[in-house]
Scaffold this active site. Structure first.
Site, PDB file in Angstrom:
ATOM      1  N   ASP A  56       0.814  -1.219   0.000  1.00 29.81           N
ATOM      2  CA  ASP A  56       0.000   0.000   0.000  1.00 29.81           C
ATOM      3  C   ASP A  56       0.852   1.277   0.000  1.00 29.81           C
ATOM      4  O   ASP A  56       1.636   1.507   0.923  1.00 29.81           O
ATOM      5  CB  ASP A  56      -0.892   0.036   1.231  1.00 29.81           C
TER       6      ASP A  56
ATOM      7  N   GLU B 129      -4.386   2.377  -2.778  1.00 29.73           N
ATOM      8  CA  GLU B 129      -5.666   2.839  -2.231  1.00 29.73           C
ATOM      9  C   GLU B 129      -5.512   3.880  -1.130  1.00 29.73           C
ATOM     10  O   GLU B 129      -6.491   4.506  -0.742  1.00 29.73           O
ATOM     11  CB  GLU B 129      -6.470   1.649  -1.716  1.00 29.73           C
TER      12      GLU B 129
ATOM     13  N   HIS C 155     -10.630   1.484   0.473  1.00 28.19           N
ATOM     14  CA  HIS C 155     -10.650   2.941   0.271  1.00 28.19           C
ATOM     15  C   HIS C 155     -10.669   3.326  -1.211  1.00 28.19           C
ATOM     16  O   HIS C 155     -10.431   4.492  -1.542  1.00 28.19           O
ATOM     17  CB  HIS C 155      -9.430   3.578   0.943  1.00 28.19           C
TER      18      HIS C 155
ATOM     19  N   HIS D  72      -3.173  -4.270   2.760  1.00 28.27           N
ATOM     20  CA  HIS D  72      -4.116  -3.639   3.684  1.00 28.27           C
ATOM     21  C   HIS D  72      -3.566  -3.366   5.080  1.00 28.27           C
ATOM     22  O   HIS D  72      -3.846  -2.310   5.640  1.00 28.27           O
ATOM     23  CB  HIS D  72      -5.419  -4.440   3.815  1.00 28.27           C
TER      24      HIS D  72
ATOM     25  N   HIS E 183      -0.473  -2.906   6.177  1.00 31.36           N
ATOM     26  CA  HIS E 183       0.654  -1.966   6.184  1.00 31.36           C
ATOM     27  C   HIS E 183       1.872  -2.465   6.956  1.00 31.36           C
ATOM     28  O   HIS E 183       2.798  -1.694   7.206  1.00 31.36           O
ATOM     29  CB  HIS E 183       0.233  -0.592   6.729  1.00 31.36           C
TER      30      HIS E 183
END
Length: 273
Positions: A8, A39, A68, A178, A180
């Site tokens: 991400d 995202e 997101h 997602h 992180h």
């Protein structure tokens, strides 16, 4: 073929690091195709068309997203207009965009990328398995596609492992996004599918999963929201996974975590054999 999946991209610091460093990394590591989850690229919440195109210019070939995806509500038409942008395949079919795409490398090898959204501890979505099988219909590794990558954007590690084992031998890479935080489980599963539960993020790790740390700390201590969450602005670490595939079968012959810059210990793939 050598594939690079970037975790991400978090805010300005993450996208700046990717834009500045990806061209050199792509050349040094001899990468044939790059997928990046973006995202969180627009201030931590969503992605804009302008940001997406800046990442394409830097060398990203396909952008995946997640929960997101549509946070920048005034700028989501490009999900319909730009085939290199993906949103989860198990989002409602009425949503803009697509959940999978077949892309070509510079030497015309075919890469299928599929995006999924987890169900546990996240907003309810359709079952991942039927959506995955729908996008895989008529596509087989080593025949219609030279490589297949699945991005599982999910909170639960167990869901990511289920998809990894379910698809083992059918795709080149199953990688989670997602959370992180890069997981230390990069491996090639018994059937030849590379796997990592989470690729981590491209962002500042002197933070709380990419957000400036003082507000979330105060929120947890006082139970009172003390301010808006904003992305941390220190030096980013670029995190992801590099996978080599067999030219005949499309299965993985090796997988390596990558970490460049910032606070985390450096990691890089070996020279391409």
């Amino acid at each position: 073929m050598r594939l690079l999946f970037l975790g991400d991209i978090m805010g300005r610091t993450g996208r700046t690091a990717v834009a500045e460093q990806l061209p050199g990394l792509r050349k040094a590591w001899q990468v044939d195709f790059v997928i990046a989850n973006a995202e969180n690229a627009a201030g931590g919440f969503g992605v804009t068309g302008a940001i997406a195109h800046s990442l394409f210019e830097a060398g990203v070939d396909c952008i995946t997203t997640g929960n997101h995806a549509f946070d920048q509500k005034d700028d989501i038409s490009f999900f319909d207009d730009e085939p290199r942008m993906l949103r989860p395949a198990n989002f409602p079919r009425s949503n803009p965009g697509r959940g999978a795409g077949l892309y070509f490398t510079k030497d015309d090898r075919r890469v299928l990328v599929i995006q999924l959204h987890g169900q546990r501890f996240m907003n309810p979505m359709d079952d991942m398995i039927p959506a995955l099988e729908r996008e895989m219909s008529g596509m087989s590794l080593g025949h219609e596609a030279d490589a297949i990558v699945v991005d599982v954007h999910a909170e639960a590690t167990s869901e990511k492992y289920v998809i990894g084992h379910y698809m083992d031998g059918r795709v080149s890479l199953v990688c989670g996004s997602h959370t992180h935080v890069p997981t230390a489980d990069v491996q090639v599963l018994p059937g030849g599918t590379a796997f990592q539960a989470d690729a981590g993020m491209c962002g500042d790790y002197d933070s709380v999963i990419g957000m400036e740390k003082h507000a979330p700390i105060e929120n947890m201590v006082s139970k009172i929201k003390s301010g808006r969450m904003v992305p941390a602005s220190g030096e980013a670490t670029i995190c992801g996974i590099v996978v080599d595939t067999d030219d005949r079968t499309g299965l993985s012959t090796g997988a390596w975590a990558v970490r460049v810059g910032g606070r985390l210990a450096a990691a890089a793939p070996p020279a391409k054999g």
